[in-house]
Design an enzyme around this catalytic site. Sequence first.
Site, PDB file in Angstrom:
ATOM      1  N   ARG A 127    -141.949 -73.238 -60.493  1.00  0.00           N
ATOM      2  CA  ARG A 127    -141.405 -71.924 -60.136  1.00  0.00           C
ATOM      3  C   ARG A 127    -140.032 -72.107 -59.538  1.00  0.00           C
ATOM      4  NH1 ARG A 127    -141.793 -66.700 -59.531  1.00  0.00           N
ATOM      5  NH2 ARG A 127    -140.906 -65.658 -57.708  1.00  0.00           N
ATOM      6  N   GLU A 132    -134.816 -66.875 -52.248  1.00  0.00           N
ATOM      7  CA  GLU A 132    -135.192 -66.547 -50.871  1.00  0.00           C
ATOM      8  C   GLU A 132    -135.438 -65.054 -50.645  1.00  0.00           C
ATOM      9  OE1 GLU A 132    -133.260 -67.405 -46.464  1.00  0.00           O
ATOM     10  OE2 GLU A 132    -131.956 -67.130 -48.188  1.00  0.00           O
ATOM     11  N   CYS A 133    -136.498 -64.764 -49.898  1.00  0.00           N
ATOM     12  CA  CYS A 133    -136.777 -63.407 -49.425  1.00  0.00           C
ATOM     13  C   CYS A 133    -137.424 -63.540 -48.059  1.00  0.00           C
ATOM     14  CB  CYS A 133    -137.681 -62.662 -50.398  1.00  0.00           C
ATOM     15  SG  CYS A 133    -138.129 -60.998 -49.828  1.00  0.00           S
ATOM     16  N   CYS A 193    -142.317 -56.074 -51.629  1.00  0.00           N
ATOM     17  CA  CYS A 193    -142.014 -56.874 -52.819  1.00  0.00           C
ATOM     18  C   CYS A 193    -143.110 -57.922 -53.014  1.00  0.00           C
ATOM     19  CB  CYS A 193    -140.649 -57.541 -52.705  1.00  0.00           C
ATOM     20  SG  CYS A 193    -140.515 -58.707 -51.334  1.00  0.00           S
ATOM     21  N   CYS A 244    -142.547 -61.236 -53.409  1.00  0.00           N
ATOM     22  CA  CYS A 244    -141.952 -62.565 -53.282  1.00  0.00           C
ATOM     23  C   CYS A 244    -142.924 -63.599 -52.712  1.00  0.00           C
ATOM     24  CB  CYS A 244    -140.679 -62.491 -52.445  1.00  0.00           C
ATOM     25  SG  CYS A 244    -139.378 -61.508 -53.234  1.00  0.00           S
ATOM     26  N   GLU A 266    -130.716 -64.718 -50.385  1.00  0.00           N
ATOM     27  CA  GLU A 266    -131.401 -63.600 -49.749  1.00  0.00           C
ATOM     28  C   GLU A 266    -130.995 -62.248 -50.346  1.00  0.00           C
ATOM     29  OE1 GLU A 266    -133.822 -61.488 -47.992  1.00  0.00           O
ATOM     30  OE2 GLU A 266    -133.826 -63.450 -47.038  1.00  0.00           O
ATOM     31  N   ASP A 311    -127.793 -57.010 -59.184  1.00  0.00           N
ATOM     32  CA  ASP A 311    -128.284 -58.341 -58.811  1.00  0.00           C
ATOM     33  C   ASP A 311    -127.108 -59.304 -58.820  1.00  0.00           C
ATOM     34  OD1 ASP A 311    -129.719 -60.777 -58.578  1.00  0.00           O
ATOM     35  OD2 ASP A 311    -131.419 -59.955 -59.684  1.00  0.00           O
ATOM     36  N   ARG A 369    -127.759 -62.656 -58.068  1.00  0.00           N
ATOM     37  CA  ARG A 369    -128.366 -63.979 -58.148  1.00  0.00           C
ATOM     38  C   ARG A 369    -128.064 -64.606 -59.512  1.00  0.00           C
ATOM     39  NH1 ARG A 369    -134.461 -62.791 -57.492  1.00  0.00           N
ATOM     40  NH2 ARG A 369    -133.763 -61.125 -58.876  1.00  0.00           N
ATOM     41  N   SER A 403    -143.200 -67.387 -63.444  1.00  0.00           N
ATOM     42  CA  SER A 403    -142.090 -66.456 -63.222  1.00  0.00           C
ATOM     43  C   SER A 403    -142.129 -65.352 -64.263  1.00  0.00           C
ATOM     44  CB  SER A 403    -140.749 -67.193 -63.308  1.00  0.00           C
ATOM     45  OG  SER A 403    -139.665 -66.295 -63.235  1.00  0.00           O
ATOM     46  N   LYS A 434    -133.981 -65.914 -65.226  1.00  0.00           N
ATOM     47  CA  LYS A 434    -134.282 -67.325 -64.976  1.00  0.00           C
ATOM     48  C   LYS A 434    -134.716 -68.022 -66.262  1.00  0.00           C
ATOM     49  CE  LYS A 434    -135.557 -66.445 -60.168  1.00  0.00           C
ATOM     50  NZ  LYS A 434    -136.663 -66.350 -59.180  1.00  0.00           N
TER      51      LYS A 434
END
Length: 440
Positions: free
Chosen positions: A264, A268-269, A280, A282, A311, A351, A353, A375, A380
């Site tokens: 995975r 971060e969350c 969420c 996470c 984050e 987003d 990320r 995931s 990703k």
Amino acid sequence: MSLDAPAKASTSSTTPSGTGSVPSSPSSPSPRHIRLTSHSGGFGALPMVWGLPNPTERGPVIGTTTTRAHRNVIGTHSGSYSVYRALAVAAKALDPQHKADLTNTSPTDTIGPYPQWLEPGKIVSLDPWGADVASVFANELAAGYDIRPTIAVTKAHVILPEVIDALQKGRLKADGKFLTANGAAVVTKAAIEPVWWLPGVAKRFGTTEAELRRVLFEETGGMYPELVTRTDLEVFLPPIGGQTIYIFGNPRDLANPEVELTARVHDECNGSDVFGSDICTCRPYLTHAIEECIQGAQRGGVGLVAYSRKEGRALGEVTKFLVYNARKRQVGGDTADQYFARTECVAGVQDMRFQELMPDVLHWLGIRKIHRLVSMSNMKYDAITGSGIEIGTRVNIPDELIPADARVEMDAKVAAGYFTPGVVPDADELRKAKGRGLET
């Protein structure tokens, strides 16, 4: 100044011309020159050419502030913690000339070298030799160069209530090797600081190095002038969070495509990962992945969790909480059809990320195939497969692990094309308010 050629100005490394001076203060009775880093001319800096086949030829990453003439990169070590280091120096709690004693700090497990380390452009956001500087650069350290590791590898036991619960309910079995009787998962873990080779980073994002340098300089308020004045320096140590990886099983097995790898990649969350916020999925996704990794290792495979400091979709926690308020207060309640729109209204983008740099850590580990990816993220998945790593099965989060208030997030993501083996909600379903209000 043009970004197409190195700066030509040269000054003394100790009293550069054009510097100002720090005014006198109770803790600094006499003025001191401000030591600029925006000019070339340091004496004794070792050359570094990214991508050469061995560390000696490539050269070490030196972001020291102790002997500034030795610096061969932009920025300094420790990522965002470099700011705390500055505070410690300003508070007289840390000697600015301190050099790390690396005795007994060597990695507990050997990572690499792997063929990907030498493939052009395969790794551009971390130093593959960053865990081994005490050995591969022993001569340079003995000569007085302040070379710091950017990766540390150690052993640990990871204890999570969800894993203990799985053990008590029989989903997991203690074996004393991968999982102890009290529910501790035995892992190898590595902490990794970002080390950016700017030409390669620019290429990943489809821009020019000159444009990347300019925007990094401007959007950080001019924090690093070398970005635009020292184009001879191609490596940047950005002041951002790094990542931590957790390996369940033998780290060498990660590079063997014949050994089943469960993995995975998790961003971060803090609210969910640490404090269990239910808006969420996470933490449930993370702990589910850890359970899958343990089971995979016990089947004779290996497990991996790569945890990145991004984050709130790399928007930050303040922005994330503002979005929460906007979602909960909007007319019609918290609905999946407005999930991404509310983020974009506040942040200007859904987003940040961007996953272009994410596969680098997988290539550092020598990974060629992920047999089971835990995931649902299409971003990703696309980044990993686009980097040349094969993915077999995709593992989703079981419905029973999804908190009720997180149903909005899940419906929105599935409707947006995220992976699901189930039903994709239609427009009517997306318009239903499923999230709690702020006062409930």
